[in-house]
Design a protein around this motif. Structure first.
Motif, PDB file in Angstrom:
ATOM      1  N   GLY A   1      -5.393   1.904   3.719  1.00 46.28           N
ATOM      2  CA  GLY A   1      -6.036   1.002   2.767  1.00 46.28           C
ATOM      3  C   GLY A   1      -6.639  -0.200   3.485  1.00 46.28           C
ATOM      4  N   LYS A   2      -6.951  -1.227   2.727  1.00 47.98           N
ATOM      5  CA  LYS A   2      -7.582  -2.421   3.271  1.00 47.98           C
ATOM      6  C   LYS A   2      -6.821  -3.667   2.844  1.00 47.98           C
TER       7      LYS A   2
ATOM      8  N   LEU B   1       0.819  -1.219   0.000  1.00 42.41           N
ATOM      9  CA  LEU B   1       0.000   0.000   0.000  1.00 42.41           C
ATOM     10  C   LEU B   1       0.847   1.260   0.000  1.00 42.41           C
TER      11      LEU B   1
ATOM     12  N   CYS C   1      -3.046 -10.986  -4.604  1.00 42.23           N
ATOM     13  CA  CYS C   1      -3.707 -11.936  -3.707  1.00 42.23           C
ATOM     14  C   CYS C   1      -2.804 -13.168  -3.566  1.00 42.23           C
TER      15      CYS C   1
ATOM     16  N   LYS D   1      -3.861  -3.152  -9.684  1.00 38.69           N
ATOM     17  CA  LYS D   1      -5.088  -3.663  -9.072  1.00 38.69           C
ATOM     18  C   LYS D   1      -4.839  -4.501  -7.819  1.00 38.69           C
ATOM     19  N   GLY D   2      -3.591  -4.574  -7.336  1.00 42.55           N
ATOM     20  CA  GLY D   2      -3.322  -5.301  -6.113  1.00 42.55           C
ATOM     21  C   GLY D   2      -2.912  -6.750  -6.358  1.00 42.55           C
TER      22      GLY D   2
ATOM     23  N   TYR E   1      -7.579  -7.905   2.885  1.00 43.51           N
ATOM     24  CA  TYR E   1      -8.651  -8.878   3.049  1.00 43.51           C
ATOM     25  C   TYR E   1      -8.037 -10.231   3.423  1.00 43.51           C
TER      26      TYR E   1
ATOM     27  N   ARG F   1      -5.277 -10.686   0.524  1.00 43.09           N
ATOM     28  CA  ARG F   1      -5.392  -9.824  -0.662  1.00 43.09           C
ATOM     29  C   ARG F   1      -5.254  -8.360  -0.262  1.00 43.09           C
ATOM     30  N   ASP F   2      -4.458  -7.604  -1.028  1.00 40.85           N
ATOM     31  CA  ASP F   2      -4.273  -6.170  -0.761  1.00 40.85           C
ATOM     32  C   ASP F   2      -4.800  -5.363  -1.941  1.00 40.85           C
ATOM     33  N   GLU F   3      -4.911  -4.067  -1.754  1.00 39.35           N
ATOM     34  CA  GLU F   3      -5.342  -3.131  -2.792  1.00 39.35           C
ATOM     35  C   GLU F   3      -4.188  -2.246  -3.222  1.00 39.35           C
TER      36      GLU F   3
END
Length: 695
Positions: free
Chosen positions: A588-589, A583, A666, A663-664, A591, A611-613
């Motif tokens: 951010g988030k 990030l 996973c 787009k991150g 998951y 998973r990251d963004e």
């Protein structure tokens, strides 16, 4: 067909210069055409929707005014209550005179005691009189049949008749005449001096062939300047799908005559399906009688709420389309003019720029053809071309002087070359082999040197961590013993400290254990992976909170797995920290979730997803992230993901990554319910740690 200038530098420069201009102008023209079309369509549809609203408002206003006139008459008659006790014939004459003076097509008094008999012969009143007797005045549209008009209002039959005409794009029909009438009808109660309702005042205005209604609306919304010079604004009232009043020009007949109005023509099939079939508003282009119009259609309902017709407003599409094409043509002429002027100036500039180049080219070609005395001469330009010409002439002079020397030495050189060619070829082959060997050796030495340094650092760190870990454990035992029961409020915190110190020691012991060949693997435990994941998140919570990273957790019901708790936590900590780093320091988030999983051999297990963004990875980076010592982060050692994958593969699991740039990423960790020790990955792990210098 080719052009000579296409192979010259000047021609290529011209093409290179004009191509971006041409491309830019073309894209600009397309974008302008697209934006103009969209904007024009949007404005046209907004205008026709407003026109339809004005038409509907005018119709509503007509209904309200008609009711107001009835109310005024009622109030006047209520003052002169004796009027209703006069002779019925005189009362009928009074009503007829009022009807003519106030513009009603019909007006009559309905005695309350005769309403039941009247409704039996006049279906259009069915259900309405009860609402008026309840005290409500009514105004709105009403449909009256030919039989009903013949009985009560004979004069309206001929006025209402509409001959149905064959209309292009309309749905086929066998009906040739529309005998019904659409009326603006108002009903109002009249009370006597005691407040009792004695009569109902029933009045109406015939809309069939009512040109004043549509012409008034047209003058209101399509007055001077509202449309282009050749634009035609129209308003139409439909009874079902038949035009009963309109200002749309009529069709040209077989004898060449054209009707002034298209009364009797019918609505197009597609509009009928939407407006009369689905009872929805139409706001689009539509075929109207003989041409395409920007159109708005709205369903109309009578006093009982039944769908009885359609109200239409629209204007011809042709003038706007012509104006649109004219605008595009003007834009095209302007863009082509810009392109022509640009081409002219580029061509003139290229002529001046490449005149010296042409002279140099001509001199070179002359020398190539054997003209040894050919020279460029003086060039008028005062730039690099002038210096280049001088240097080229000097080079030709020196070339002539040395050519004889070279020619003399050439024969001697050829003999020596022949003598040494065989020896040189052999030495060249040997040299190529030595170079390849040297490259391989250098790479090995570089890798070993790096591994040795990292190994010394790792061994030293392991030793230094174990010592303070033992001190922490000793002091925690002493602290707990000294505090006794006073330590109970913080017993959970004390247990957490002790547990994490043991975890540190376990990680160090596991790290060193891999350096001892022949050692057995750590004892495998049966783990609740959801609990392990939650505990791991607590270890990195502080680091993620500092970055304002929110972790979204989703835990499904999964099976237990076999593995080493500390090693799995080490892998998850590494992946969570990497997700936070992805990030790039921004909030951010992340998951975090667990899912049931089966291997390719249908063996049950667990999948852990992180998973990251973040910024994601390019394919070439994604292909190398599990290689030892590969890193894209400044200060990283490139071992985290490599060691993590080896740890998971020891138990027969694996780590996979799905990432797209921008787009991150996973990461998926796969663990089996029953671990399958992978000897190959065990050997690779030991080799990796051996390279670190801890063996």
């Amino acid at each position: 067909m080719t052009f000579p200038w296409a192979y010259s530098i000047k021609g290529k420069l011209l093409a290179l210069t004009l191509f971006p201009i041409l491309l830019t102008l073309g894209v600009l023209a397309l974008l302008t055409a697209y934006w103009t079309s969209n904007y024009t369509d949007r404005q046209l549809y907004m205008k026709v929707a407003a026109d339809l609203a004005v038409a509907q408002g005018t119709l509503d206003m007509m209904q309200d005014r008609q009711l107001e006139r009835l109310v005024q008459l009622s109030n006047a008659w209520q003052v002169h209550d004796d009027i209703f006790h006069q002779d019925p014939e005189r009362l009928e004459e009074l009503v007829a005179r009022i009807r003519d003076n106030h513009g009603f097509d019909f007006l009559r008094l309905l005695p309350v005691d005769e309403l039941e008999k009247i409704e039996a012969t006049q279906p259009s009143l069915a259900g309405l009189t009860r609402r008026v007797l309840a005290g409500d005045s009514l105004t709105g549209l009403s449909i009256m049949s030919a039989d009903e008009m013949e009985l009560w209002h004979p004069g309206l039959v001929d006025k209402a008749r509409v001959d149905i005409l064959v209309t292009p794009r309309a749905r086929p029909t066998d009906k040739t005449v529309e005998n019904r009438a659409m009326l603006v009808r108002s009903l109002h109660p009249i009370t006597n001096a005691e407040g009792e309702i004695t009569f109902l005042l029933d009045g109406g205005l015939l809309l069939n062939h009512n040109l004043e209604f549509v012409d008034t609306i047209r003058e209101l919304v399509y007055g001077p300047g509202a449309l282009p010079a050749e634009g035609l604004g129209t308003v139409t009232l439909f009874l079902d799908d038949v035009r009963i009043t309109t200002n749309v020009p009529g069709l040209i007949s077989e004898v060449g005559a054209s009707a002034q109005r298209a009364i009797g023509t019918r609505i197009s099939a597609e509009v009928s399906d939407r407006v009369l079939g689905e009872e929805l508003i139409w706001l689009d282009r539509a075929f109207v009688v003989y041409d395409w119009f920007i159109s708005a259609y709205e369903p109309l309902y009578d006093l009982r709420g039944d769908l009885v017709g359609v109200l239409y407003a629209g204007f011809s599409e042709g003038p706007f389309f012509t104006q649109y094409l004219k605008t595009l043509a003007e834009l095209g002429v302007a863009l082509l003019s810009v392109l022509a002027v640009s081409a002219f100036f580029v061509w003139q500039g290229s002529n001046r720029l490449f005149a010296p180049v042409k002279r140099i080219h001509d001199s070179v070609m002359a020398v190539r053809l054997g003209q040894k005395d050919a020279r460029i001469g003086e060039i008028e330009s005062k730039d690099e071309m002038r210096d280049l010409a001088h240097q080229f002439d000097a080079m030709l002079d020196e070339l002539d002087s040395r050519q004889q020397t070279i020619k003399a030495a050439a024969e001697q050189l050829e003999r020596k070359v022949e003598q040494r060619t065989l020896s040189l070829q052999q030495k060249t082959q040997d040299l190529e082999k030595h170079i390849e060997l040297l490259k391989a050796t250098r790479e090995q030495l570089f890798t070993k040197e790096k591994l040795a340094v990292l190994g010394e650092l790792t061994a030293g760190i392991a030793h230094e961590i174990n010592n303070p870990a033992a001190v922490i454990l000793g002091h925690m035992d002493l602290l707990q013993a000294e505090l006794g029961e006073a330590a109970l409020p913080v017993q959970q915190e004390i247990d957490t400290v002790v547990e994490q110190v043991y975890r540190i020691r376990a990680i160090i012991n596991n790290l060193l254990q891999y350096t001892r060949p022949g050692q057995h693997l750590d004892q495998l435990d049966t783990l609740d992976i959801n609990a392990v994941t939650r505990d791991t998140l607590a270890l990195v919570r502080h680091a993620l909170d500092k970055q304002d990273v929110e972790v979204i957790q989703t835990y499904q019901e999964v099976v237990s797995v076999q593995g080493n708790r500390q090693q799995i936590q080490q892998v998850l900590v590494n992946l969570l920290i990497n997700a936070g780093n992805a990030l790039e320091g921004e909030p951010g988030k992340i998951y975090l979730s667990t899912h049931p999983w089966q291997s390719s051999e249908a063996k049950p297990g667990v999948e852990i997803r992180i998973r990251d963004e973040g910024k994601g990875m390019a394919p070439e980076i994604k292909a190398q992230i599990f290689e030892p010592f590969f890193t894209t982060r400044e200060g990283g050692n490139g071992l985290g993901l490599s060691i993590s994958r080896s740890l998971i593969r020891r138990y027969g699991g694996d780590i996979e990554v799905d990432s797209e740039l921008g787009k991150g990423s996973c990461f998926s960790v796969y663990l089996l319910q029953e671990a399958q020790i992978n000897d190959e990955d065990e050997a690779i792990m030991r080799q990796l740690l051996s390279g670190l210098g801890v063996v």
